[in-house]
Design a protein around this motif. Structure first.
Motif, PDB file in Angstrom:
ATOM      1  N   PRO A   1      -7.371   0.412  -1.896  1.00  0.00           N
ATOM      2  CA  PRO A   1      -8.363   0.304  -2.969  1.00  0.00           C
ATOM      3  C   PRO A   1      -9.620  -0.425  -2.493  1.00  0.00           C
ATOM      4  CG  PRO A   1      -6.184  -0.286  -3.776  1.00  0.00           C
ATOM      5  CD  PRO A   1      -6.073  -0.138  -2.278  1.00  0.00           C
ATOM      6  N   ALA A   2     -10.796   0.079  -2.884  1.00  0.00           N
ATOM      7  CA  ALA A   2     -12.078  -0.476  -2.440  1.00  0.00           C
ATOM      8  C   ALA A   2     -12.187  -1.967  -2.727  1.00  0.00           C
ATOM      9  CB  ALA A   2     -13.226   0.286  -3.093  1.00  0.00           C
ATOM     10  N   GLY A   3     -11.658  -2.429  -3.832  1.00  0.00           N
ATOM     11  CA  GLY A   3     -11.723  -3.845  -4.189  1.00  0.00           C
ATOM     12  C   GLY A   3     -11.063  -4.749  -3.155  1.00  0.00           C
TER      13      GLY A   3
ATOM     14  N   MET B   1       0.808  -1.182   0.000  1.00  0.00           N
ATOM     15  CA  MET B   1       0.000   0.000   0.000  1.00  0.00           C
ATOM     16  C   MET B   1       0.859   1.256   0.000  1.00  0.00           C
ATOM     17  SD  MET B   1      -3.282  -1.039   0.192  1.00  0.00           S
ATOM     18  CE  MET B   1      -2.668  -2.021  -1.143  1.00  0.00           C
ATOM     19  N   GLY B   2       2.025   1.179   0.659  1.00  0.00           N
ATOM     20  CA  GLY B   2       2.881   2.349   0.683  1.00  0.00           C
ATOM     21  C   GLY B   2       3.697   2.451   1.956  1.00  0.00           C
ATOM     22  N   VAL B   3       4.525   3.452   1.988  1.00  0.00           N
ATOM     23  CA  VAL B   3       5.363   3.737   3.145  1.00  0.00           C
ATOM     24  C   VAL B   3       4.869   5.042   3.755  1.00  0.00           C
ATOM     25  CG1 VAL B   3       7.696   4.298   3.926  1.00  0.00           C
ATOM     26  CG2 VAL B   3       7.352   2.572   2.135  1.00  0.00           C
ATOM     27  N   ILE B   4       4.619   5.018   5.044  1.00  0.00           N
ATOM     28  CA  ILE B   4       4.136   6.201   5.746  1.00  0.00           C
ATOM     29  C   ILE B   4       5.217   6.637   6.734  1.00  0.00           C
ATOM     30  CG2 ILE B   4       2.294   7.137   7.178  1.00  0.00           C
ATOM     31  CD1 ILE B   4       1.377   6.014   4.440  1.00  0.00           C
ATOM     32  N   TRP B   5       5.683   7.858   6.605  1.00  0.00           N
ATOM     33  CA  TRP B   5       6.701   8.336   7.538  1.00  0.00           C
ATOM     34  C   TRP B   5       6.448   9.753   8.018  1.00  0.00           C
ATOM     35  CZ3 TRP B   5       9.816  12.449   6.055  1.00  0.00           C
ATOM     36  CH2 TRP B   5       9.772  12.775   4.705  1.00  0.00           C
TER      37      TRP B   5
ATOM     38  N   GLU C   1       4.210  -3.268   8.918  1.00  0.00           N
ATOM     39  CA  GLU C   1       5.555  -3.343   9.480  1.00  0.00           C
ATOM     40  C   GLU C   1       5.909  -1.975  10.035  1.00  0.00           C
ATOM     41  OE1 GLU C   1       8.584  -5.052   7.020  1.00  0.00           O
ATOM     42  OE2 GLU C   1       7.170  -6.465   6.134  1.00  0.00           O
ATOM     43  N   VAL C   2       6.443  -1.958  11.240  1.00  0.00           N
ATOM     44  CA  VAL C   2       6.775  -0.707  11.908  1.00  0.00           C
ATOM     45  C   VAL C   2       8.268  -0.696  12.202  1.00  0.00           C
ATOM     46  CG1 VAL C   2       6.334   0.724  13.938  1.00  0.00           C
ATOM     47  CG2 VAL C   2       4.483  -0.636  12.946  1.00  0.00           C
ATOM     48  N   ALA C   3       8.919   0.399  11.827  1.00  0.00           N
ATOM     49  CA  ALA C   3      10.346   0.557  12.121  1.00  0.00           C
ATOM     50  C   ALA C   3      10.502   1.448  13.349  1.00  0.00           C
ATOM     51  CB  ALA C   3      11.064   1.180  10.935  1.00  0.00           C
TER      52      ALA C   3
END
Length: 95
Positions: free
Chosen positions: A14-16, A1-5, A27-29
């Motif tokens: 996505p709705a599907g 889905m992506g990287v959040i920082w 996963e959390v760093a």
């Protein structure tokens, strides 16, 4: 889905994917200072007296099991850990 920082701390799903049975893995760093503090609990096998350690020069595994390698570490093993990780509530929201 992506990287959040950074804020707003959200990712689009996505709705599907929400209409099927899927498994969401997050996963959390940790923060770098927390890792340095954690490694201070283990013996120091880094540079000493202005010289690189033998294990590094010879390309061998580390002797201390530390994860980090730095020539300067301002933290000690008793330093306070910084708040880090997934802090709730964590929700899945429909738009």
């Amino acid at each position: 889905m992506g990287v959040i920082w950074t804020a707003p701390w959200r990712v689009e799903i996505p709705a599907g994917l929400l209409q099927r049975q899927n498994k969401l893995v997050i996963e959390v760093a940790n923060l770098w200072p927390n890792r340095l503090i954690g490694d201070q609990q283990l013996p120091n096998d880094g540079p000493a007296n202005g010289k690189w350690p033998e294990w590094l020069i010879k390309g061998q595994p580390r002797t201390s099991k530390r994860y980090t390698f730095t020539s300067f570490n301002p933290y000690n093993k008793n330093a306070k850990l910084l708040s880090s990780g997934l802090m709730g509530p964590v929700t899945i929201q429909k738009n």
